[in-house]
Write an enzyme that holds these catalytic residues in place. Sequence first.
Site, PDB file in Angstrom:
ATOM      1  N   SER A 116      40.760  30.971  42.289  1.00  0.00           N
ATOM      2  CA  SER A 116      39.656  30.496  43.113  1.00  0.00           C
ATOM      3  C   SER A 116      38.447  30.139  42.253  1.00  0.00           C
ATOM      4  O   SER A 116      37.820  29.089  42.436  1.00  0.00           O
ATOM      5  CB  SER A 116      39.305  31.586  44.131  1.00  0.00           C
ATOM      6  N   GLU A 134      32.137  36.982  30.803  1.00  0.00           N
ATOM      7  CA  GLU A 134      31.991  37.306  32.225  1.00  0.00           C
ATOM      8  C   GLU A 134      30.607  37.873  32.537  1.00  0.00           C
ATOM      9  O   GLU A 134      30.011  37.578  33.577  1.00  0.00           O
ATOM     10  CB  GLU A 134      33.087  38.309  32.614  1.00  0.00           C
ATOM     11  N   HIS A 178      31.869  44.489  20.714  1.00  0.00           N
ATOM     12  CA  HIS A 178      30.848  45.540  20.787  1.00  0.00           C
ATOM     13  C   HIS A 178      31.137  46.509  21.935  1.00  0.00           C
ATOM     14  O   HIS A 178      30.500  47.548  22.031  1.00  0.00           O
ATOM     15  CB  HIS A 178      29.425  44.959  20.876  1.00  0.00           C
ATOM     16  N   HIS A 179      32.103  46.139  22.800  1.00  0.00           N
ATOM     17  CA  HIS A 179      32.543  47.100  23.811  1.00  0.00           C
ATOM     18  C   HIS A 179      33.550  48.080  23.225  1.00  0.00           C
ATOM     19  O   HIS A 179      34.033  48.959  23.923  1.00  0.00           O
ATOM     20  CB  HIS A 179      33.197  46.363  24.985  1.00  0.00           C
ATOM     21  N   ARG A 225      30.741  58.816  31.381  1.00  0.00           N
ATOM     22  CA  ARG A 225      30.877  58.139  32.660  1.00  0.00           C
ATOM     23  C   ARG A 225      32.268  58.412  33.233  1.00  0.00           C
ATOM     24  O   ARG A 225      33.135  58.950  32.562  1.00  0.00           O
ATOM     25  CB  ARG A 225      30.654  56.634  32.483  1.00  0.00           C
TER      26      ARG A 225
END
Lengths: 296, 544
Positions: free
Chosen positions: B173, B259, B306-307, B454
């Site tokens: 989509s 993204e 960097h993630h 987290r």
Amino acid sequence: MMNQGNTMSNMKRLGWRHSGTVLGLAAAWFSRAAYAVNDLPGGPAVRQLNLQRPATLIAGEQIWLHWFMMGICVVIFLAVFGVMFYSILKHRKSVGHKAANFHESTAVEIAWTIVPFVIVIGMALPATKVLVAQKDTTGADLTIKATGIQWKWGYDYLKGEGEGIAFVSTLDIAQRQMSDNGGAKPGEIAPDDYLLKVDKPLVVPVNKKIRIITTASDVIHAFAVPAFGIKQDAIPGFVRDTWFRAERVGDFYGQCQELCGKEHAYMPIHVKVLSAQDYSAWVALKTAEKAAAKPL
Amino acid sequence: MSAVLDHPAHAHDDHGHATPTGWQRWVYATNHKDIGTLYLLFSFTMLMIGGVLALLIRAELFQPGLQLVNPELFNQLTTMHGLIMVFGAIMPAFVGFANWMIPLQIGASDMAFARMNNFSFWLMIPAGLMLVSSFFMPGGAPAAGWTLYAPLTLQMGPSMDSGIFAMHLLGASSIMGSINIIVTILNMRAPGMTLMKMPMFCWTWLITAYLLIAVMPVLAGAITMTLTDRHFGTSFFNPAGGGDPVMYQHIFWFFGHPEVYIMILPAFGIISHIIPAFSRKRLFGYASMVYATGSIAILSFVVWAHHMFTTGMPVTGQLFFMYSTMLIAVPTGVKVFNWIATMWRGSMTFETPMLFAVGFIFVFTIGGLTGVILAVAPIDIQLQDTYYVVAHFHYVLVAGSLYAMFAGYYYWSPKWTGVMYSERRGQIHFWWSLVSFNVTFFPMHFLGLAGMPRRYADYPMQFADFNAVASVGAFFFGFAQVYFFLAVVLPAMRGKGAPAKQNPWVDEGGKGAEGLEWEVPSPAPFHTFETPPRLDSSATRIIG
């Protein structure tokens, strides 16, 4: 007037009574929220605002670097928003400010491209130094393999004093049950090391370079001890390494830091740093235990 | 009933077919305005669903100990909150804005591919249903985090497959939507509107659309390989068969970092319209804004790892990704400086769109600065996968993307609906959101610095107080958005409120909002610009 005064005082009384209730509730809640919990040396402190107290040179460098970055960022923040809020106050229509007509300036654009670029370079230089130091895992005195297993840590002493020792470290069962039961019940005292207490801590000597080799047997975990300034993913099928040199004896705590399934929050890391003699004694004890356990 | 929901006038319908009515109007919709409305309503629905999941998470984290959900369900909640907000709320909402505004801003009669436009919207419905219904499948919803890291995904139940299929549909989509936007912008501008005279929102969306086309197939590849690892015996990411779980992360973040900019560049575009309109001054440094947007887009392709600083990259890899990431601060800074220079010596008023725009700049910049701190690899080693990261990306995605969309709604809804929102209610919504947002997310910086990981269903006692504060803030923030819908959106959809002028954002001196969308009546007629308009030299006004 009098009527109004009455209403006022009524409202005031009502307000006071209410604020009293609110205060009481807040106090009750805070005393509950505080849970009579204390700072955990080597772990988090109550309402801690910054990084944990460092136990290694690298962790100290990271804290310095963080303050350095914070300083620059706060100065930039104040400068940029000082200008913006000055403009908001002075250049508003309601104070009769008429709009100017400028909308372009190549010189200004170049200036505010170059200046941040220079600042970024200034930030990168000290960061590079720390980064290179923390990646240097050579010349270790003791090498330990940490294996992430859903949901516990396996430790194998591979090289150095204590070679051959191996055990698995698991979260204290009573604490796990306390979590399932909704935490500490009224009247019950939650331990300061809630969710951080293990049956068998990782034991290492002080002032020695410890190299941790990480791997995993199922999914990705992460071996992390904030006071040492280390965090290294433990990846199944691969080995990675990190290192630390603890500068003081004591207990230090960390937790798995990569989502690894349902018990992710329940696989803590407890590192006990001992003096050289105490460590040798512990190694001797473990070796004797192992010998005793060996079938004839 | 208002113009948005009213049956459209047929005055200009000369195509030999009647516009369908009732449900057919929406199911067979080919009009860019109707499809834009559908996108916006869909994304708001998903925002509410994702918000409920977030509030369940915060309710559980209000106190230490498990009170409401078990750890399995907790992981499902964090995963689905992320997926629904990113793919169901933010991305479709910006497509909704694009559908409504791009043809109006460039003087085009509609989107280039009207029927594909319909298809790309209606693909989202089954995808959204699959995502939401995954909670009711055997084993519950996917619980591997929105990043869907291997090999944890290999342990998931059947809902993982429907999740992957949903992402495929959403990706298809998005690609169709992007093609549509690119072709519309490049081919259908009114004569005289050169690229460098194009409104900033169109520029940012043009660049975003290219980003989407470049990276959505990469995501599709990553999740397809996950699917074949799960069911067809391949071992792309399965270490048991010699696969590489880190490879998954590289592929995912090669999609994932662009993204991030897909979710913020259109927001930059919206803000770049609102700040000049309410400062009564032209946008400062239009050309440099365009170049900065392009630079951010290009840089976004070379920063992905960097993630992954804690995966154990070689030191040279960490250095490269640290430097490239810090570099992004430069063009982003240029944008902020340009907005402030636009405000400087303007004649500002602070209607709700401007409040949200200024709030955006202020709070987004906090998120930008924590981003620079996270870029520094030695510090990131401490903060990776802690609540600091959670605080950072909510500052840029909620106070960034979502605030920009609120700003855009208040700015353009008079054009969409033909009625003005209540200024008082808009201000209540703004201040309520701003305060509760910061109460929710600011303490998370402290939690992260102190080391709270987290995606934890339960946490050490020392983290209790800040978690309690964050949970209280989250509920207030959630209610603020319900208030927004009930008190602002719903009345507008029902046509209640003062009638909007053709250009509500222009003062008695003729200064304020500029652009072709303000050259058509409010509400915008069903068909606009059926013949290309003749534009003045600035391409912001119709002459003759």
